[in-house]
Design a protein around this motif. Structure first.
Motif, PDB file in Angstrom:
ATOM      1  N   LEU A   1       0.801  -1.217   0.000  1.00 47.78           N
ATOM      2  CA  LEU A   1       0.000   0.000   0.000  1.00 47.78           C
ATOM      3  C   LEU A   1       0.838   1.274   0.000  1.00 47.78           C
ATOM      4  CD1 LEU A   1      -2.937  -0.986   2.338  1.00 47.78           C
ATOM      5  CD2 LEU A   1      -2.950  -0.699  -0.112  1.00 47.78           C
TER       6      LEU A   1
ATOM      7  N   GLY B   1      -7.283   1.998  -3.435  1.00 45.40           N
ATOM      8  CA  GLY B   1      -7.781   0.680  -3.045  1.00 45.40           C
ATOM      9  C   GLY B   1      -8.012  -0.185  -4.266  1.00 45.40           C
TER      10      GLY B   1
ATOM     11  N   ALA C   1      -4.568  -1.206  -5.656  1.00 42.26           N
ATOM     12  CA  ALA C   1      -3.949  -2.174  -4.743  1.00 42.26           C
ATOM     13  C   ALA C   1      -4.625  -3.530  -4.878  1.00 42.26           C
ATOM     14  CB  ALA C   1      -4.055  -1.674  -3.311  1.00 42.26           C
ATOM     15  N   SER C   2      -5.944  -3.524  -4.960  1.00 38.98           N
ATOM     16  CA  SER C   2      -6.620  -4.825  -5.006  1.00 38.98           C
ATOM     17  C   SER C   2      -6.408  -5.492  -6.355  1.00 38.98           C
ATOM     18  CB  SER C   2      -8.100  -4.684  -4.652  1.00 38.98           C
ATOM     19  OG  SER C   2      -8.838  -4.354  -5.782  1.00 38.98           O
TER      20      SER C   2
ATOM     21  N   ALA D   1      -7.771  -1.883   2.269  1.00 42.51           N
ATOM     22  CA  ALA D   1      -7.349  -0.582   1.762  1.00 42.51           C
ATOM     23  C   ALA D   1      -8.076   0.560   2.460  1.00 42.51           C
ATOM     24  CB  ALA D   1      -7.569  -0.516   0.257  1.00 42.51           C
TER      25      ALA D   1
END
Lengths: 351, 689
Positions: B184, B198, B201-202, B270
């Motif tokens: 992150l 988020g 990141a995902s 996140a």
């Protein structure tokens, strides 16, 4: 083979060696002074390579059913994959109808496969996400044949292998025997001249196997393909083959007709195979008859012909002791047989 | 005591394990003896620390700054599909969404799946978290296709080009061990704050399982099917897209399933870096406000989502006839009709006003307060016992943990001597019975308990790890382990690493014992497995974040809560693999044992257990990796060590610290992974598997 006929497949000094840098190593091993294929293979082995096919040479005539037989690990599956160029081959020559395919371009090979070659696999190799009809039509689809035409053609071959009514089934819904019928139909879809079968019936149970062997012979009788057929089963080889090549540890040790293999094995390895075979069912009268007229004829004529099996011939002259005449297909006497010779030929050889 | 091994047999005649243990023991003993004269043996002096963290930070910052414009452009671009997904999901009337999910459930898995979808979404509706859930879902809906495409392309490339394959394998192995939070920090810097972070990141986190499964699936297509495609005259592209990928579809669907779950998990995590009114944010917020009833409710919503998504996408991987499409249309029709009627009569309730569960949440809150009030003393005593008599001695050693205040007496040098003498005697006894390695290990473990994991001398740790690596798989692993640990030492992350090692070690140990026993019981009794299995399934489906809620509710912030959360998550593989290993003994081996006259217990001990060892070791391996993964998440509720550093770095947007600590974590995970794998491999070879 007459000299003016090009063999369907001609294999010359073919090697398939596995391992990193095998081609160079093979070249070096063969270039050594006084190198023979045996010493080269030995050297490769010691250097950590795997010479799976060593110096194989043979011809498959047009329309011939050529069987390659050997135990597992003898290199027979590797050999057929070299011929079909699923494996590149390390050295040597493979001519298909006179054209060397070793090192042929990808495009040329794809072209050959789309038009001239068909292959059947031991575990069927069916595409699990396609129906029977789609599986069979796939080679045509790859080639770009229109839908209507390929459906019609697929239907023809499906009927040929006796699977009418199962066109919409998926492979998982079929029995082993039925699956291999699909495999056979698919390999015939593009109407190839050359047909490879890699242990096609080995994964089936004995009854189904016999049934499919008979059907295979029936199909071959009408289609007359040039065939390379791989098996580990001597009985199957003798039943189907025009000629048999016996492989051991990567080498072809003998090539001959079923009769030759059974009656004149070149070494103990081949003899070991034919030991359990009922010779009387495979050897023909022609192989034991005298043609030089050195024996006189007896009074009896039980009607032997050259193509009779020894068993049948023996049954015809159970009570006879004098030499009897042998006729060819036209009825002309071409030789004589001493009944005791028939019995002697059946004896298992001492080793 | 160091002569224990040598007294029995000359050193060179000992087994490899015994020799390694013997040398390790000598190094440890030397370190302890030299401690008074050379304190640098215990504690790596700060003067020797290289400012590697800063270098990493500077280097990365420079690099990140360089690609920042590009990244920002990406994030600006991605915000469009995200807004659309948001609009689509939030703009669709809720009866239609429920109808759609129910219809999908029916199509994929029939009545039970449809019921699951319907009930699950209905729960979400009445929980009052509908909008937040839809926001979360919108993120998943955008990140998963990205991850699938990206991962799929990587997997296919790896399949086509051998060199890409080995590189990708290594990359995936590393990514698997890098803790989630560590991703992150750089993403935060690159893409700025907000929901897009988020999302990205995902997507990054969810792509590896997809790539791995595509690769595995393509690799596992039967060779004859591939050959049949070649012999059918297909070009390489035809082979790939018409035959190989469809044949691998089951495995690829497994990838899609894992991809979805990873994405969901990451989207929720996140929230830590700035949520935007999604469900993860809601959990975090309520947890911070100590509204545990609400937190639990929001957590339940996450669990429901996880289960619905998992079961539905999981059934994609199972090949079977799909269900009647007409019912799908019927369900959608009913939902549409319902929506239309409600809209026409202007009586469609706003999901925000649906707070049916609020009283429940408040009741939970209330009863929880009552519960902790009435049972406070008892709970505290559980926690304190575990802390004072278990975790603390393990962390700082008996010599520091035993205090009059807790144990009733203080630890003296004489006690240390006595402990070592007892251990030495027991070790000698074991060695005399022919189990030299076990005897030596006993002494070493006693020494470690006396010193405490967090205070182990670094030469001893390095040497011990090298010895273990050598025994597990050879010189290469020993060398690599020492080099990697050496970088941690030099980077000044050593103490934090030991702290992490201690907490995850304690959790793994507890999991191994408890999980092993549960696995054993489940192997013996199918009934027990019937009860345990759904719990295991559930625990594996829940996003990591949610584990924190219940432990926090009961035990408040602290190391013990973290320990429990880690155990709850990491115990599952241990149970599964132990049971699996014990149950999967080949039938003919069992029949041979029965006909030899073995009793059930003898069969278990002599046949099943040895056969199950490789499988159990793999379970242990998974447990270790799970524990490391959870350790970082558990930093949210109070742990010390690397996890905390990663979390702090995230808060301060300190890339150097975040990445270095993440790398240290990955190093620890990777070394333990390779070692256990090495032992498992050795066992498998010994069994001829």
């Amino acid at each position: 083979m007459t000299s003016d006929e090009t063999p369907a497949i001609a294999c010359r000094n073919l090697w398939q060696v596995f391992g990193e840098g095998a081609k160079t190593a093979l070249g070096e091993a063969l270039a050594r002074p006084e190198a023979t294929p045996e010493t080269a293979a030995q050297a490769l082995h010691e250097a950590g390579f795997m010479p799976a096919v060593q110096n194989a040479s043979f011809d498959v005539r047009q329309g011939e059913l050529f069987v390659i037989m050997g135990l597992s690990g003898s290199g027979k599956s590797t050999l057929v994959r070299c011929i079909s160029q699923l494996l590149p081959g390390t050295d040597g020559e493979i001519r298909i109808d006179g054209e060397n395919v070793m090192g042929a371009s990808k495009k040329r090979l794809t072209d050959l496969r789309r038009n001239r070659l068909g292959m059947v696999f031991q575990h069927f190799g069916l595409f699990p996400h396609m129906t029977v009809a789609e599986n069979v039509a796939y080679p045509l689809k790859a080639k770009g044949t229109g839908k209507a035409e390929r459906t019609a053609r697929a239907q023809d071959v499906i009927s040929l292998v006796g699977l009418d009514g199962r066109e919409g089934s998926f492979p998982r819904e079929l029995s082993g025997g039925q699956r291999q019928r699909v495999g056979i139909a698919r390999s015939l879809a593009v109407n190839p001249d050359i047909w490879f079968l890699d242990e096609p019936f080995s994964a089936l149970d004995p009854l189904i196997r016999r049934q499919l062997q008979d059907e295979f012979l029936r199909i071959q009788a009408t289609l007359k393909k040039s065939i390379v057929f791989i098996t580990h089963d001597i009985a199957e080889a003798l039943k189907l083959a025009d000629r048999i090549a016996i492989m051991r540890d990567g080498k072809i040790v003998q090539i001959g007709t079923p009769t030759e293999i059974v009656l004149h094995p070149v070494d103990d390895y081949v003899r070991e195979f034919s030991k359990d075979v009922a010779k009387g069912q495979h050897a023909r009268v022609a192989s034991v008859m005298q043609t030089d007229g050195s024996t006189g004829l007896g009074p009896d004529d039980p009607g032997l012909t050259t193509s009779m099996t020894l068993d049948l011939a023996l049954a015809h002259c159970m009570k006879l002791y004098e030499p009897v005449p042998v006729r060819d297909a036209t009825g002309a006497i071409v030789g004589t047989v001493q009944p005791s010779d028939l019995v002697a030929a059946l004896q298992v050889e001492e080793s | 005591m160091s002569a224990a091994g040598a007294a029995i047999a000359p050193l060179w005649r000992l087994s490899m394990g015994a020799r390694a243990a013997f040398l390790t023991l000598i190094v440890g003993a030397l370190c302890l003896m030299l401690e008074p004269v050379a304190p640098w043996l215990i504690k790596w002096p700060t003067g020797w620390v290289l400012p590697a963290t800063d270098w990493v930070g500077a280097g990365l910052s420079w690099f990140l700054d360089a690609i920042k414009p590009f990244a920002r452009a990406c994030s600006a671009m991605l915000s469009y599909p995200m807004d659309w997904a948001n609009m689509a999901l939030n703009g669709t009337p809720w009866p239609m969404v429920i109808g759609l999910v129910t219809a999908t459930g029916w199509y994929l898995g029939g009545l039970s799946m449809a019921a699951l979808g319907f009930l699950g979404l209905s729960f979400v509706l009445v929980s009052g978290y509908w909008f937040q859930s839809m926001n979360t879902l919108a993120l998943v809906a955008v990140s998963v296709p990205l991850a699938i495409i990206f991962g799929g392309i990587l997997g296919i490339l790896a399949n086509e080009i051998p060199r890409v394959k080995s590189a990708l394998q290594t990359l995936l192995d590393v990514m698997q061990t890098v803790p989630t939070f560590a991703y992150l920090t750089p993403i935060l810097i690159l893409f700025g704050f907000g929901p897009v972070v988020g999302l990205i990141a995902s997507a990054i986190y969810a792509a590896p399982p997809m790539a791995r499964n595509v690769m595995l699936g393509l690799e596992r297509v039967e060779p004859e099917i591939k050959e049949a495609a070649i012999m059918s005259g297909g070009t390489r592209l035809q082979q790939l897209f018409q035959v190989e990928i469809p044949s691998a579809s089951s495995q690829i669907m497994v990838g899609v399933n894992q991809c979805l779950m990873a994405a969901l998990s990451m989207v929720i995590i996140a929230a830590v870096i700035g949520g935007f009114n999604d469900i993860g944010w809601e959990v975090l917020l309520t947890m911070r406000k100590a509204q545990f009833g609400q937190a639990l409710l929001a957590g339940m919503v996450i669990v429901v989502f996880a289960i619905v998504i998992d079961r539905m996408s999981g059934s994609l991987a199972i090949e079977r006839q799909r269900h009647d499409i007409r019912i799908v249309w019927a369900v959608l029709g009913i939902a549409g009709l319902f929506t239309a009627l409600a809209l026409l009569s202007n009586s469609l309730p706003n999901p925000d006003d649906l707070t049916l569960m609020n009283p429940v949440a408040q009741a939970v809150d209330q009863s929880l307060t009552d519960f902790t009030k009435t049972n406070g003393a008892w709970l505290d005593s559980v926690k304190n016992t575990a802390m004072f008599y278990g975790l603390l001695p393990l962390r700082i050693g008996l010599d520091n943990a035993v205090l009059p205040f807790t144990w009733g007496f203080s630890w003296t040098m004489a006690m240390s001597a006595g402990l070592f003498a007892c251990a030495g005697l027991a070790g000698l006894l074991l060695a005399w019975r022919g189990r030299v390695t076990a005897g030596l290990m006993l002494v070493i473990l006693m020494g470690m308990l006396e010193t405490g994991i967090a205070e182990l001398p670094w030469p001893f740790v390095l040497f011990g790890v090298a010895a273990l690596g050598w025994v597990a798989s050879g010189r290469r692993l020993a060398l690599i382990s020492v080099l990697l640990l050496g970088t941690i030492l030099l980077a000044g992350l050593w103490e934090r690493s030991l702290l992490s090692l201690y907490l995850s070690g304690a959790a793994v140990f507890a999991c191994a014992i408890v999980g092993g026993v549960i696995g054993l019981v489940c192997a013996v009794s199918p009934l027990a497995w019937k009860a345990v299995r759904p719990v295991c399934d559930m625990l594996q489906t829940i996003p990591l974040f949610v584990f924190l809620i219940p432990v926090l509710m009961v035990f408040q912030i602290g190391e013990f809560s973290a320990f429990l959360a880690i155990c709850a998550y990491a115990i599952v593989p241990m149970i599964r693999y132990t049971r699996h290993g014990l149950v999967e003994t080949p039938g003919d081996m069992l029949e041979a044992a029965v006909s030899s006259g073995a009793t059930g217990w003898q069969i278990l001990r002599d046949i099943r257990f040895p056969y199950a060892v490789p499988s159990i070791l793999l379970g242990l391996n998974q447990t270790i990796l799970y524990a490391f993964a959870m350790l970082v998440i558990a930093a949210l509720i109070g742990t010390t060590g690397l996890g905390q550093s990663i979390y702090l770095a995230l808060g301060k947007a300190d890339v150097g610290l975040g990445i270095s600590a993440g790398a240290a974590m990955a190093i620890l995970a990777m070394i333990s992974d390779r070692m256990v794998q090495g032992f498992a491999e050795e066992r498998r070879r010994a069994l001829g598997l």
